[in-house]
Design a protein around this motif. Sequence first.
Motif, short mmCIF file in Angstrom:
data_model
loop_
_atom_site.label_atom_id
_atom_site.label_comp_id
_atom_site.label_asym_id
_atom_site.label_seq_id
_atom_site.Cartn_x
_atom_site.Cartn_y
_atom_site.Cartn_z
N TYR A 233 -18.34 25.52 14.44
CA TYR A 233 -17.53 25.04 15.01
C TYR A 233 -17.99 24.00 16.33
O TYR A 233 -19.13 24.54 16.93
N THR A 234 -17.60 23.84 17.48
CA THR A 234 -17.09 23.01 18.45
C THR A 234 -17.78 23.90 20.05
O THR A 234 -16.59 25.04 19.81
N ARG A 235 -18.57 23.85 20.25
CA ARG A 235 -19.08 24.99 21.20
C ARG A 235 -17.52 24.94 22.83
O ARG A 235 -16.81 24.59 22.53
N GLU A 236 -17.44 26.33 22.58
CA GLU A 236 -16.92 26.84 24.12
C GLU A 236 -17.16 26.22 25.33
O GLU A 236 -18.29 26.21 25.24
N PRO A 237 -15.97 25.96 26.12
CA PRO A 237 -16.09 25.67 27.31
C PRO A 237 -16.40 26.34 28.28
O PRO A 237 -15.82 27.49 27.69
N THR A 238 -16.74 26.19 29.32
CA THR A 238 -17.60 27.57 29.49
C THR A 238 -16.11 27.77 30.36
O THR A 238 -15.33 26.58 31.00
N ALA A 239 -16.25 29.05 31.87
CA ALA A 239 -14.87 29.40 32.87
C ALA A 239 -14.97 27.93 33.92
O ALA A 239 -14.26 27.72 34.09
N GLU A 240 -15.70 27.77 34.25
CA GLU A 240 -16.49 26.75 35.45
C GLU A 240 -15.63 25.14 34.68
O GLU A 240 -15.25 24.16 35.21
N GLU A 241 -16.02 24.94 33.36
CA GLU A 241 -15.13 23.50 32.52
C GLU A 241 -13.98 23.98 32.37
O GLU A 241 -13.47 22.86 33.00
N LEU A 242 -13.45 25.34 32.49
CA LEU A 242 -11.89 25.09 31.90
C LEU A 242 -11.58 25.22 33.56
O LEU A 242 -10.12 24.09 33.77
N ARG A 243 -11.98 25.87 34.40
CA ARG A 243 -11.65 24.89 35.56
C ARG A 243 -11.96 23.33 36.44
O ARG A 243 -10.53 23.76 36.85
N LEU A 244 -12.45 22.70 35.78
CA LEU A 244 -12.88 22.16 36.45
C LEU A 244 -11.43 21.20 35.58
O LEU A 244 -11.11 20.03 36.40
N ILE A 245 -11.47 21.19 33.67
CA ILE A 245 -10.76 20.51 33.52
C ILE A 245 -9.13 20.60 34.00
O ILE A 245 -8.45 19.48 34.46
N ARG A 246 -8.88 22.25 34.51
CA ARG A 246 -7.36 22.39 34.48
C ARG A 246 -6.94 22.21 35.99
O ARG A 246 -6.22 21.56 35.89
N ASP A 247 -8.48 22.68 36.92
CA ASP A 247 -7.37 22.46 38.60
C ASP A 247 -7.93 21.34 39.14
O ASP A 247 -7.75 21.19 39.72
N VAL A 248 -9.27 20.16 38.80
CA VAL A 248 -9.87 19.45 39.18
C VAL A 248 -9.71 18.01 38.78
O VAL A 248 -9.09 17.03 39.18
N VAL A 249 -9.83 18.16 37.83
CA VAL A 249 -10.06 16.11 36.90
C VAL A 249 -8.50 16.12 36.19
O VAL A 249 -8.10 14.85 36.50
N ASP A 250 -7.63 17.32 35.41
CA ASP A 250 -6.67 17.18 35.05
C ASP A 250 -5.70 17.76 34.98
O ASP A 250 -5.10 18.67 34.30
N PRO A 251 -5.13 18.30 36.00
CA PRO A 251 -4.18 18.86 36.93
C PRO A 251 -2.95 18.95 36.20
O PRO A 251 -1.93 19.60 36.45
N ARG A 252 -2.39 17.60 36.04
CA ARG A 252 -1.15 17.02 35.34
C ARG A 252 -1.31 17.82 34.22
O ARG A 252 0.34 17.31 33.91
N GLY A 253 -1.63 17.93 33.28
CA GLY A 253 -2.54 18.56 31.44
C GLY A 253 -1.65 16.74 30.67
O GLY A 253 -0.87 17.21 29.78
N LEU A 254 -2.14 15.96 31.65
CA LEU A 254 -2.27 14.76 30.48
C LEU A 254 -3.06 14.89 29.28
O LEU A 254 -2.66 14.34 28.13
N ARG A 255 -3.49 15.72 28.89
CA ARG A 255 -4.83 15.77 27.59
C ARG A 255 -3.69 15.80 26.98
O ARG A 255 -4.06 15.31 25.36
N ASP A 256 -2.54 17.33 26.88
CA ASP A 256 -1.75 17.63 26.04
C ASP A 256 -0.93 16.87 25.79
O ASP A 256 -0.35 16.52 24.30
N ARG A 257 -0.90 15.36 25.78
CA ARG A 257 0.28 14.41 25.83
C ARG A 257 -0.83 12.99 25.22
O ARG A 257 0.32 12.57 23.98
N GLU A 258 -2.37 13.63 24.98
CA GLU A 258 -3.02 12.66 23.57
C GLU A 258 -3.38 13.49 22.48
O GLU A 258 -3.40 12.59 22.04
N VAL A 259 -3.93 15.08 22.60
CA VAL A 259 -4.07 15.17 21.50
C VAL A 259 -3.09 17.06 21.59
O VAL A 259 -2.12 17.40 22.22
N ARG A 260 -1.82 16.64 20.09
CA ARG A 260 -1.20 17.59 19.74
C ARG A 260 -2.00 18.83 19.68
O ARG A 260 -2.88 18.83 19.15
N ARG A 261 -0.62 20.11 19.56
CA ARG A 261 -1.13 21.01 20.04
C ARG A 261 -1.08 21.48 18.14
O ARG A 261 0.19 20.96 17.32
N PRO A 262 -1.83 22.35 17.54
CA PRO A 262 -2.03 22.30 16.24
C PRO A 262 -0.38 23.57 15.27
O PRO A 262 -0.17 24.57 16.29
#
Length: 262
Positions: A233-262
Motif C-alpha cells: 500500500y502507499t505509505r502513510e503520511p506522518t502527522a506533520e505531513e497531514l498538518r501541512l496538507i490540511r492547515d498550511v498548503v491546502d486549508p480550503r480542501g481543494l484536494r477533495d474536489r479533484e479526487v473523489r472519495r471512494p
Amino acid sequence: MTRPAPAHTAATVTRAEYCVIACAEAWRGDGEILASPMGTVPSIAARLAKLTFSPDLLLTDGEALLIGDVPAVGAASAVTEGWLPYRKHLTMVMGGKRHVMMGASQIDRFGNQNISCIGDWSRPRRQLLGVRGAPVNTLNNPVSYWVPLHSTRVFVEKVDMISGVGYDSAAATGPSATRFHDLRRVVSDLGVFDFGAPGHAMRPVSLHPGVTLDQVREATGFPLPVPDAGVPYTREPTAEELRLIRDVVDPRGLRDREVRRP
C-alpha cells in the motif's frame, strides 16, 4: 496480493491525501531543480515535498516568478526569489533542470501520453489541448504523470496520438530520443505505477489503502505485471505531513474536489 491496510486508515486519511503523498514522493531526492506540477493535487504535493524532504526544490508562481516561500494553493506568494519568463523556462526545460508532473488524457503501457485529440488525427472525435510542450518535456527532463480518475478511457492499449514520448517510441527513434528520456512514475486515484517491468512496461508500485488489484486491472486497458511478492500500500503520511496538507498548503480542501472519495 496486497498487504493489509492499517485499521485506522479509512477514518483518518482521505484518498486525496494518499494521492498527495504519492505525488510528493515523485520529487524526493531531486535536489535543486524546478518542480512543475500540473493540477491541484500535484501542486499541493510539490509544496509538501519542499516543506519536508525536498527543501531545495524550486517553485514558481505559475507565471513568471520563482518564489521563495511556500504559500497555500491559490494564495499569492510574498517572497520573490527570481525571474523566470517563458524563454528562460524553455531553456531550463532543454537543460533538464526540471521535473514536470503532467496530466494525461490517454496513457499506454510504455508511457506514451496523449493530450491532443481522441480518435484519428485527420478527423478526431474530440479536440483536446494539443501536443503543447509534451515532446520536449519527455525527451529533456524527468517526467511523471497525474491521473485523477483511473479508467480504461485513460489507461489504454494504444494512444490515439503521441504527445508525450513513451519508452518504446523513444527506443524506436534512437539515441537522440533516449539520452535524457526519464519517465519516473504515474500516480492515479487508485495507486502508483512505474515503468520497471520488462521492456519498460508499466507496473504497479503501490495501491492506495482500500484499493484492490482487481479494481486496478478492471480500470486498466492493458495487462499489468505484478511481482510475486504482491503490491504494497502507499505509505502513510506522518502527522506533520497531514498538518501541512490540511492547515498550511491546502486549508480550503481543494484536494477533495479533484479526487473523489471512494
